[in-house]
Design a protein around this motif. Structure first.
Motif, PDB file in Angstrom:
ATOM      1  N   THR A 143      18.228  -3.255   7.893  1.00 26.17           N
ATOM      2  CA  THR A 143      17.801  -4.596   8.325  1.00 26.17           C
ATOM      3  C   THR A 143      18.729  -5.686   7.807  1.00 26.17           C
ATOM      4  N   ALA A 144      19.913  -5.298   7.346  1.00 28.77           N
ATOM      5  CA  ALA A 144      20.811  -6.234   6.658  1.00 28.77           C
ATOM      6  C   ALA A 144      21.241  -7.408   7.533  1.00 28.77           C
ATOM      7  N   ASP A 145      21.250  -7.253   8.849  1.00 33.44           N
ATOM      8  CA  ASP A 145      21.714  -8.322   9.728  1.00 33.44           C
ATOM      9  C   ASP A 145      20.660  -9.391   9.993  1.00 33.44           C
ATOM     10  N   SER A 146      19.436  -9.175   9.532  1.00 28.53           N
ATOM     11  CA  SER A 146      18.353 -10.131   9.795  1.00 28.53           C
ATOM     12  C   SER A 146      18.084 -10.985   8.563  1.00 28.53           C
ATOM     13  N   PRO A 147      18.290 -12.304   8.650  1.00 26.93           N
ATOM     14  CA  PRO A 147      17.965 -13.160   7.498  1.00 26.93           C
ATOM     15  C   PRO A 147      16.475 -13.176   7.194  1.00 26.93           C
ATOM     16  N   TYR A 148      15.644 -12.971   8.208  1.00 26.16           N
ATOM     17  CA  TYR A 148      14.198 -12.950   7.989  1.00 26.16           C
ATOM     18  C   TYR A 148      13.788 -11.698   7.227  1.00 26.16           C
ATOM     19  N   ALA A 149      14.364 -10.556   7.594  1.00 27.50           N
ATOM     20  CA  ALA A 149      14.091  -9.325   6.864  1.00 27.50           C
ATOM     21  C   ALA A 149      14.605  -9.430   5.431  1.00 27.50           C
ATOM     22  N   GLU A 150      15.790 -10.020   5.267  1.00 23.27           N
ATOM     23  CA  GLU A 150      16.351 -10.187   3.930  1.00 23.27           C
ATOM     24  C   GLU A 150      15.425 -11.030   3.063  1.00 23.27           C
ATOM     25  N   ALA A 151      14.889 -12.102   3.634  1.00 19.47           N
ATOM     26  CA  ALA A 151      13.974 -12.966   2.882  1.00 19.47           C
ATOM     27  C   ALA A 151      12.700 -12.212   2.511  1.00 19.47           C
ATOM     28  N   PHE A 152      12.178 -11.423   3.445  1.00 22.05           N
ATOM     29  CA  PHE A 152      10.968 -10.660   3.154  1.00 22.05           C
ATOM     30  C   PHE A 152      11.216  -9.648   2.042  1.00 22.05           C
ATOM     31  N   LEU A 153      12.333  -8.942   2.115  1.00 23.21           N
ATOM     32  CA  LEU A 153      12.620  -7.919   1.108  1.00 23.21           C
ATOM     33  C   LEU A 153      12.855  -8.539  -0.266  1.00 23.21           C
ATOM     34  N   LEU A 154      13.458  -9.716  -0.307  1.00 21.38           N
ATOM     35  CA  LEU A 154      13.618 -10.416  -1.579  1.00 21.38           C
ATOM     36  C   LEU A 154      12.247 -10.811  -2.131  1.00 21.38           C
ATOM     37  N   GLU A 167      10.590  -7.809  -3.530  1.00 16.56           N
ATOM     38  CA  GLU A 167      11.169  -7.446  -4.821  1.00 16.56           C
ATOM     39  C   GLU A 167      10.674  -8.363  -5.927  1.00 16.56           C
ATOM     40  N   ARG A 168      10.647  -9.687  -5.648  1.00 17.24           N
ATOM     41  CA  ARG A 168      10.219 -10.655  -6.666  1.00 17.24           C
ATOM     42  C   ARG A 168       8.734 -10.476  -7.014  1.00 17.24           C
ATOM     43  N   LEU A 169       7.949  -9.983  -6.059  1.00 18.82           N
ATOM     44  CA  LEU A 169       6.531  -9.737  -6.311  1.00 18.82           C
ATOM     45  C   LEU A 169       6.282  -8.392  -6.987  1.00 18.82           C
ATOM     46  N   GLY A 170       7.353  -7.628  -7.217  1.00 19.75           N
ATOM     47  CA  GLY A 170       7.206  -6.332  -7.862  1.00 19.75           C
ATOM     48  C   GLY A 170       6.708  -5.238  -6.936  1.00 19.75           C
ATOM     49  N   ILE A 171       6.801  -5.471  -5.620  1.00 15.99           N
ATOM     50  CA  ILE A 171       6.347  -4.472  -4.661  1.00 15.99           C
ATOM     51  C   ILE A 171       7.442  -3.443  -4.399  1.00 15.99           C
ATOM     52  N   SER A 172       8.651  -3.923  -4.156  1.00 16.75           N
ATOM     53  CA  SER A 172       9.746  -3.027  -3.797  1.00 16.75           C
ATOM     54  C   SER A 172      10.549  -2.627  -5.022  1.00 16.75           C
ATOM     55  N   ALA A 173      11.216  -1.488  -4.918  1.00 10.56           N
ATOM     56  CA  ALA A 173      12.132  -1.054  -5.965  1.00 10.56           C
ATOM     57  C   ALA A 173      13.396  -1.904  -5.892  1.00 10.56           C
ATOM     58  N   PRO A 174      14.012  -2.214  -7.017  1.00  9.90           N
ATOM     59  CA  PRO A 174      15.266  -2.978  -7.000  1.00  9.90           C
ATOM     60  C   PRO A 174      16.372  -2.194  -6.308  1.00  9.90           C
ATOM     61  N   ALA A 180       0.810  -1.217   0.000  1.00 11.47           N
ATOM     62  CA  ALA A 180       0.000   0.000   0.000  1.00 11.47           C
ATOM     63  C   ALA A 180       0.847   1.273   0.000  1.00 11.47           C
ATOM     64  N   VAL A 181       2.072   1.207   0.535  1.00 13.19           N
ATOM     65  CA  VAL A 181       2.889   2.425   0.679  1.00 13.19           C
ATOM     66  C   VAL A 181       4.194   2.325  -0.104  1.00 13.19           C
ATOM     67  N   ARG A 182       4.291   1.381  -1.030  1.00 11.59           N
ATOM     68  CA  ARG A 182       5.572   1.043  -1.642  1.00 11.59           C
ATOM     69  C   ARG A 182       6.261   2.229  -2.306  1.00 11.59           C
ATOM     70  N   GLU A 183       5.507   3.160  -2.895  1.00  8.13           N
ATOM     71  CA  GLU A 183       6.127   4.274  -3.609  1.00  8.13           C
ATOM     72  C   GLU A 183       6.738   5.307  -2.664  1.00  8.13           C
ATOM     73  N   GLN A 184       6.417   5.228  -1.385  1.00  9.69           N
ATOM     74  CA  GLN A 184       6.951   6.181  -0.411  1.00  9.69           C
ATOM     75  C   GLN A 184       8.169   5.648   0.342  1.00  9.69           C
ATOM     76  N   VAL A 185       8.506   4.388   0.140  1.00  4.85           N
ATOM     77  CA  VAL A 185       9.554   3.739   0.931  1.00  4.85           C
ATOM     78  C   VAL A 185      10.917   3.926   0.273  1.00  4.85           C
ATOM     79  N   ASP A 186      11.912   4.263   1.065  1.00  6.49           N
ATOM     80  CA  ASP A 186      13.303   4.238   0.615  1.00  6.49           C
ATOM     81  C   ASP A 186      13.794   2.807   0.828  1.00  6.49           C
ATOM     82  N   TRP A 187      13.672   1.987  -0.213  1.00  6.49           N
ATOM     83  CA  TRP A 187      13.951   0.555  -0.077  1.00  6.49           C
ATOM     84  C   TRP A 187      15.426   0.290   0.199  1.00  6.49           C
ATOM     85  N   ASP A 188      16.328   1.072  -0.380  1.00 11.25           N
ATOM     86  CA  ASP A 188      17.753   0.877  -0.103  1.00 11.25           C
ATOM     87  C   ASP A 188      18.060   1.147   1.372  1.00 11.25           C
ATOM     88  N   GLU A 189      17.440   2.178   1.919  1.00  9.83           N
ATOM     89  CA  GLU A 189      17.623   2.480   3.344  1.00  9.83           C
ATOM     90  C   GLU A 189      17.087   1.347   4.200  1.00  9.83           C
TER      91      GLU A 189
END
Length: 202
Positions: free
Chosen positions: A167-178, A181-188, A153-162
């Motif tokens: 959250t880089a240290d969390s494997p669960y966050a990494e899996a969610f962000l991947l 991305e694969r679902l086309g929600i997040s920016a690459p 719902a808010v994907r266009e407002q998110v700084d995805w790189d930030e």
């Protein structure tokens, strides 16, 4: 029937917010609207569970006391990162140590002023909200379906790189962000974020 129940639940959360905000303003206690209600303030779906208010650690107990004087029921949970209050049947979590996002003067300053249902208050920065939610994922709490609804719902407002960096240290966050991305929600990775639109009243 379920839709009516959800509407009543959301209305009750808004009523709790209406009751809490003037009490905290009167007591001059700085706070931010957090959690799923904060995502709603940026255009996300209506939450139906509870209300999260974010405080500096030194202010949380004072906030609970102010709400208690205003008629809220209060309680001290076993968790060491929040206190609790209730407005009728609505749980209000008074959070002072969310995972990965210390509530300090800088976090308060990053918040955005919003007018929500005629209530003027500061809302936690979107990346702060999502960072805390992603870092809360673990093997015991791994339901990503609602979180996907929020970020879609808010994907266009998110700084995805930030968000990836924080959250880089969390494997669960990494899996969610991947997955996002694969679902086309997040920016690459490496994509410039879209500037957030001006504040509006939901």
């Amino acid at each position: 029937m379920g839709g009516d129940l959800e509407a009543r639940s959301f209305d009750a959360i808004v009523d709790a917010l209406r009751a809490a905000v003037p009490v905290l303003h009167e007591a001059e206690i700085p706070f931010l609207l957090g959690g799923s209600m904060a995502v709603w303030a940026y255009g996300g779906p209506e939450p139906v569970n509870d209300l999260d208010l974010m405080f500096r650690p030194q202010d949380a107990e004072r906030a609970q006391q102010a709400l208690a004087r205003a008629g809220f029921r209060t309680g001290d949970p076993p968790e060491e990162w929040l206190l609790k209050a209730w407005h009728h049947d609505v749980l209000v979590d008074l959070i002072f140590a969310p995972r990965g996002v210390p509530i300090d003067d800088d976090t308060l300053a990053r918040g955005n002023e919003r007018s929500l249902s005629a209530i003027r208050l500061r809302v936690m920065a979107l990346e702060d909200v999502l960072t805390s939610k992603l870092l809360a994922l673990d093997e015991h709490q791994l339901d990503m379906s609602y979180l996907l609804q929020l970020v879609r719902a808010v994907r266009e407002q998110v700084d995805w790189d930030e968000l990836r960096r924080r959250t880089a240290d969390s494997p669960y966050a990494e899996a969610f962000l991947l997955l996002a991305e694969r679902l086309g929600i997040s920016a690459p990775p490496g994509t410039e974020p879209t500037p957030a639109p001006p504040a509006t009243t939901p």
